[in-house]
Design a protein around this motif. Structure first.
Motif, PDB file in Angstrom:
ATOM      1  N   ALA A 188       0.832  -1.200   0.000  1.00  0.00           N
ATOM      2  CA  ALA A 188       0.000   0.000   0.000  1.00  0.00           C
ATOM      3  C   ALA A 188       0.869   1.253   0.000  1.00  0.00           C
ATOM      4  CB  ALA A 188      -0.933  -0.008   1.208  1.00  0.00           C
ATOM      5  N   GLU A 189       1.969   1.234   0.754  1.00  0.00           N
ATOM      6  CA  GLU A 189       2.851   2.397   0.780  1.00  0.00           C
ATOM      7  C   GLU A 189       3.514   2.606  -0.575  1.00  0.00           C
ATOM      8  OE1 GLU A 189       6.387   4.087   3.625  1.00  0.00           O
ATOM      9  OE2 GLU A 189       4.408   3.598   4.401  1.00  0.00           O
ATOM     10  N   PHE A 190       3.921   1.529  -1.225  1.00  0.00           N
ATOM     11  CA  PHE A 190       4.445   1.628  -2.597  1.00  0.00           C
ATOM     12  C   PHE A 190       3.406   2.269  -3.507  1.00  0.00           C
ATOM     13  CE2 PHE A 190       4.417  -0.097  -6.879  1.00  0.00           C
ATOM     14  CZ  PHE A 190       5.706   0.106  -7.321  1.00  0.00           C
ATOM     15  N   ALA A 191       2.151   1.788  -3.428  1.00  0.00           N
ATOM     16  CA  ALA A 191       1.094   2.292  -4.309  1.00  0.00           C
ATOM     17  C   ALA A 191       0.836   3.779  -4.070  1.00  0.00           C
ATOM     18  CB  ALA A 191      -0.186   1.486  -4.094  1.00  0.00           C
ATOM     19  N   LEU A 192       0.813   4.196  -2.807  1.00  0.00           N
ATOM     20  CA  LEU A 192       0.571   5.609  -2.509  1.00  0.00           C
ATOM     21  C   LEU A 192       1.713   6.486  -3.015  1.00  0.00           C
ATOM     22  CD1 LEU A 192      -0.972   7.915  -1.279  1.00  0.00           C
ATOM     23  CD2 LEU A 192      -0.106   7.248   0.983  1.00  0.00           C
ATOM     24  N   ALA A 193       2.949   6.052  -2.776  1.00  0.00           N
ATOM     25  CA  ALA A 193       4.088   6.835  -3.259  1.00  0.00           C
ATOM     26  C   ALA A 193       4.097   6.901  -4.786  1.00  0.00           C
ATOM     27  CB  ALA A 193       5.391   6.226  -2.754  1.00  0.00           C
ATOM     28  N   LEU A 194       3.702   5.818  -5.433  1.00  0.00           N
ATOM     29  CA  LEU A 194       3.626   5.818  -6.899  1.00  0.00           C
ATOM     30  C   LEU A 194       2.530   6.766  -7.376  1.00  0.00           C
ATOM     31  CD1 LEU A 194       4.690   4.518  -9.545  1.00  0.00           C
ATOM     32  CD2 LEU A 194       2.909   2.774  -9.265  1.00  0.00           C
ATOM     33  N   ARG A 246      -8.307  14.293  -3.372  1.00  0.00           N
ATOM     34  CA  ARG A 246      -8.442  15.696  -2.991  1.00  0.00           C
ATOM     35  C   ARG A 246      -9.896  16.136  -2.952  1.00  0.00           C
ATOM     36  NH1 ARG A 246      -3.088  16.447  -6.514  1.00  0.00           N
ATOM     37  NH2 ARG A 246      -1.585  16.211  -4.791  1.00  0.00           N
ATOM     38  N   ALA A 247     -10.719  15.522  -3.808  1.00  0.00           N
ATOM     39  CA  ALA A 247     -12.156  15.827  -3.770  1.00  0.00           C
ATOM     40  C   ALA A 247     -12.786  15.384  -2.458  1.00  0.00           C
ATOM     41  CB  ALA A 247     -12.856  15.150  -4.946  1.00  0.00           C
ATOM     42  N   LEU A 248     -12.153  14.381  -1.818  1.00  0.00           N
ATOM     43  CA  LEU A 248     -12.632  13.897  -0.521  1.00  0.00           C
ATOM     44  C   LEU A 248     -11.925  14.596   0.645  1.00  0.00           C
ATOM     45  CD1 LEU A 248     -12.793  10.043  -1.240  1.00  0.00           C
ATOM     46  CD2 LEU A 248     -14.728  11.628  -1.026  1.00  0.00           C
ATOM     47  N   GLY A 249     -11.064  15.540   0.327  1.00  0.00           N
ATOM     48  CA  GLY A 249     -10.343  16.252   1.376  1.00  0.00           C
ATOM     49  C   GLY A 249      -9.178  15.481   1.956  1.00  0.00           C
ATOM     50  N   LEU A 250      -8.663  14.510   1.227  1.00  0.00           N
ATOM     51  CA  LEU A 250      -7.556  13.687   1.710  1.00  0.00           C
ATOM     52  C   LEU A 250      -6.222  14.290   1.286  1.00  0.00           C
ATOM     53  CD1 LEU A 250      -8.932  10.146   0.752  1.00  0.00           C
ATOM     54  CD2 LEU A 250      -9.228  11.377   2.915  1.00  0.00           C
ATOM     55  N   ASP A 251      -5.274  14.316   2.186  1.00  0.00           N
ATOM     56  CA  ASP A 251      -3.924  14.812   1.908  1.00  0.00           C
ATOM     57  C   ASP A 251      -2.998  13.603   1.755  1.00  0.00           C
ATOM     58  OD1 ASP A 251      -1.382  15.836   1.838  1.00  0.00           O
ATOM     59  OD2 ASP A 251      -1.598  17.083   3.631  1.00  0.00           O
ATOM     60  N   PRO A 252      -2.630  13.213   0.520  1.00  0.00           N
ATOM     61  CA  PRO A 252      -1.802  12.009   0.309  1.00  0.00           C
ATOM     62  C   PRO A 252      -0.492  12.043   1.088  1.00  0.00           C
ATOM     63  CG  PRO A 252      -2.678  12.809  -1.767  1.00  0.00           C
ATOM     64  CD  PRO A 252      -2.986  13.858  -0.749  1.00  0.00           C
ATOM     65  N   GLN A 253       0.157  13.205   1.129  1.00  0.00           N
ATOM     66  CA  GLN A 253       1.449  13.294   1.818  1.00  0.00           C
ATOM     67  C   GLN A 253       1.298  13.032   3.310  1.00  0.00           C
ATOM     68  OE1 GLN A 253       4.607  13.902   0.237  1.00  0.00           O
ATOM     69  NE2 GLN A 253       5.155  13.026   2.225  1.00  0.00           N
ATOM     70  N   ALA A 254       0.205  13.496   3.890  1.00  0.00           N
ATOM     71  CA  ALA A 254      -0.017  13.270   5.319  1.00  0.00           C
ATOM     72  C   ALA A 254      -0.204  11.787   5.608  1.00  0.00           C
ATOM     73  CB  ALA A 254      -1.233  14.058   5.792  1.00  0.00           C
ATOM     74  N   PHE A 255      -0.926  11.098   4.739  1.00  0.00           N
ATOM     75  CA  PHE A 255      -1.099   9.649   4.918  1.00  0.00           C
ATOM     76  C   PHE A 255       0.233   8.924   4.778  1.00  0.00           C
ATOM     77  CE2 PHE A 255      -5.517  10.734   4.187  1.00  0.00           C
ATOM     78  CZ  PHE A 255      -6.208   9.796   4.948  1.00  0.00           C
ATOM     79  N   LEU A 256       1.056   9.343   3.817  1.00  0.00           N
ATOM     80  CA  LEU A 256       2.357   8.708   3.628  1.00  0.00           C
ATOM     81  C   LEU A 256       3.261   8.963   4.833  1.00  0.00           C
ATOM     82  CD1 LEU A 256       4.040   7.063   1.571  1.00  0.00           C
ATOM     83  CD2 LEU A 256       4.908   9.245   0.700  1.00  0.00           C
ATOM     84  N   ASP A 257       3.229  10.175   5.338  1.00  0.00           N
ATOM     85  CA  ASP A 257       4.094  10.536   6.460  1.00  0.00           C
ATOM     86  C   ASP A 257       3.804   9.688   7.697  1.00  0.00           C
ATOM     87  OD1 ASP A 257       5.347  12.452   4.945  1.00  0.00           O
ATOM     88  OD2 ASP A 257       4.220  14.147   5.788  1.00  0.00           O
ATOM     89  N   ARG A 258       2.548   9.305   7.892  1.00  0.00           N
ATOM     90  CA  ARG A 258       2.233   8.508   9.083  1.00  0.00           C
ATOM     91  C   ARG A 258       2.072   7.014   8.765  1.00  0.00           C
ATOM     92  NH1 ARG A 258      -2.704  11.628   8.584  1.00  0.00           N
ATOM     93  NH2 ARG A 258      -4.497  10.327   8.015  1.00  0.00           N
TER      94      ARG A 258
END
Length: 400
Positions: A312-318, A355-367
């Motif tokens: 999942a972390e690979f997929a998010l970073a990609l 982003r339409a859902l208000g999600l910050d991808p970088q914040a999810f990756l950071d944690r």
């Protein structure tokens, strides 16, 4: 076939060819005469035992698998225990297995079934070490980002069963059939090699723990790892019968049947998940149509409190590379890290929808919370127990 459907079909095919019910029987000899005992450990071991009994009929034996991965067997006892951090059930079952093999003679025959996950499920702490201490070291290694080979080397030297010690305790001839889940298909690393001798030293294990900032247990001084060439291992035959390369090849054949040029980047890729994703992104900028396939075992250095596994972390970073691609990253055992989820799907509009859902991808990756990110998008891949384990499977589809 639509891109997402194709990626899911490729993953399903990769899992299918590694299913013991479809692949193990061809590697079994005729059932030996006399007493036959089946032992085993790993996420695929119960399914392997089921396949053995389908070919040989009911057998005596004991196999340890992960909770939820049991299968119906007519003679072989299936015990469930914890993974990836061992528990008391695994310790008790391993003690029984050691007693069982120690009671056998040269007139008996042992079939050992070893697959990924056996490192945690086959648990007999080294003399002077408690289960709690073993659990603490395991948890620290899993959170450290250490490569699987280094983790397994340490596990061997803190055990009374790994590094050839299970086989050395048995006087009967033994055939060990293995499903590989390690980069390079090194039999000494699969399940930490309970039937395979090992040339590493306790000093090397201590150096690894120090490198990753983990306290070195006193029990490391009592390592009983069996070196290659030890005469007690002469009666053991070890054989890998299913491996990541076979699953990637099967997926490639399926993709090319759909008219998609395919390149296998390797079946033994290692490294930090987010860093490998960035490397893959550079390749994904090539001109398509092209499918990139790869396997191996990525790691995550835990920095936050999320539940994101390496796939999942690979997929998010990609996804954060903002490429017009479809991709899938999953673990073939159906469990990515600590989550009961195989992995995730990336689409060209992943970031737009997030982003339409208000999600910050970088914040999810950071944690380290990639699973929560993809759950919110509905882009998780959930298979349940696949009953096999040939490591990670990654597919990146580049449009034409």
């Amino acid at each position: 076939m639509q891109p997402e459907s194709l990626l899911r079909a490729l993953f399903a095919r990769a899992v299918e060819v590694a299913d013991p019910m479809a692949s193990l029987a061809a590697h079994l000899p005729p059932r030996p005469k006399g007493r036959v005992v089946v032992i085993g450990a790993g996420k695929a071991s119960a399914r392997m035992a089921e396949a053995v009994e389908a070919a040989w009929g009911p057998c005596e034996g004991l196999v340890i698998t992960r909770y939820g991965y049991q299968r119906p067997c007519r003679g072989i006892e299936i015990v469930q225990a914890a993974h990836p951090v061992p528990d008391a059930a695994g310790v008790a079952a391993t003690a029984r297995m050691l007693e069982l093999v120690a009671s056998l003679t040269h007139q008996d025959f042992v079939l050992a079934l070893i697959s990924g996950g056996a490192s945690a499920l086959l648990c007999a702490p080294a003399p002077g070490m408690t289960l709690a201490e073993k659990q603490a070291v395991n948890a620290a290694l899993l959170a450290s980002g250490a490569p699987i080979g280094q983790m397994n080397l340490v596990r061997k030297h803190l055990s009374r069963v790994k590094g050839g010690q299970l086989a050395a305790a048995c006087k009967a001839p033994m055939l060990a059939l293995m499903i590989s889940d390690v980069p390079g298909d090194d039999m000494a690393l699969i399940g930490s090699g309970p039937t395979v001798g090992d040339a590493s030293t306790a000093r090397e294990a201590a150096a690894i723990l120090t490198r990753w900032g983990i306290p070195v247990p006193v029990a490391l001084q009592r390592s009983g790892v069996v070196p290659p060439g030890d005469p007690r291992l002469a009666r053991v035959t070890n054989r890998i019968y299913a491996a990541p390369s076979q699953s990637l090849a099967a997926a490639k054949t399926l993709a090319e049947a759909e008219g998609i040029p395919t390149r296998i980047l390797g079946d033994a890729l290692e490294g930090e998940a987010r860093e490998v994703a960035r490397q893959m992104a550079r390749l994904a900028r090539e001109k398509g149509p092209l499918l990139l396939l790869s396997g191996g075992e990525l790691t995550v250095t835990k920095r936050g409190d999320g539940i994101g596994g390496p796939n999942a972390e690979f997929a998010l970073a990609l996804a954060m590379e903002s490429l017009p691609i479809h991709a899938l990253a999953c673990d073939t055992d159906g469990v990515d890290g600590a989550a009961e989820v195989a992995g995730a799907i990336v689409t060209p509009d992943t970031l737009t929808r997030a982003r339409a859902l208000g999600l910050d991808p970088q914040a999810f990756l950071d944690r380290n919370d990639a699973h929560s990110f993809f759950a919110a998008l509905g882009d998780q891949v959930i298979t349940g127990p696949t009953l096999t384990n040939v490591n990670d499977f990654r597919a990146i589809l580049i449009p034409g």
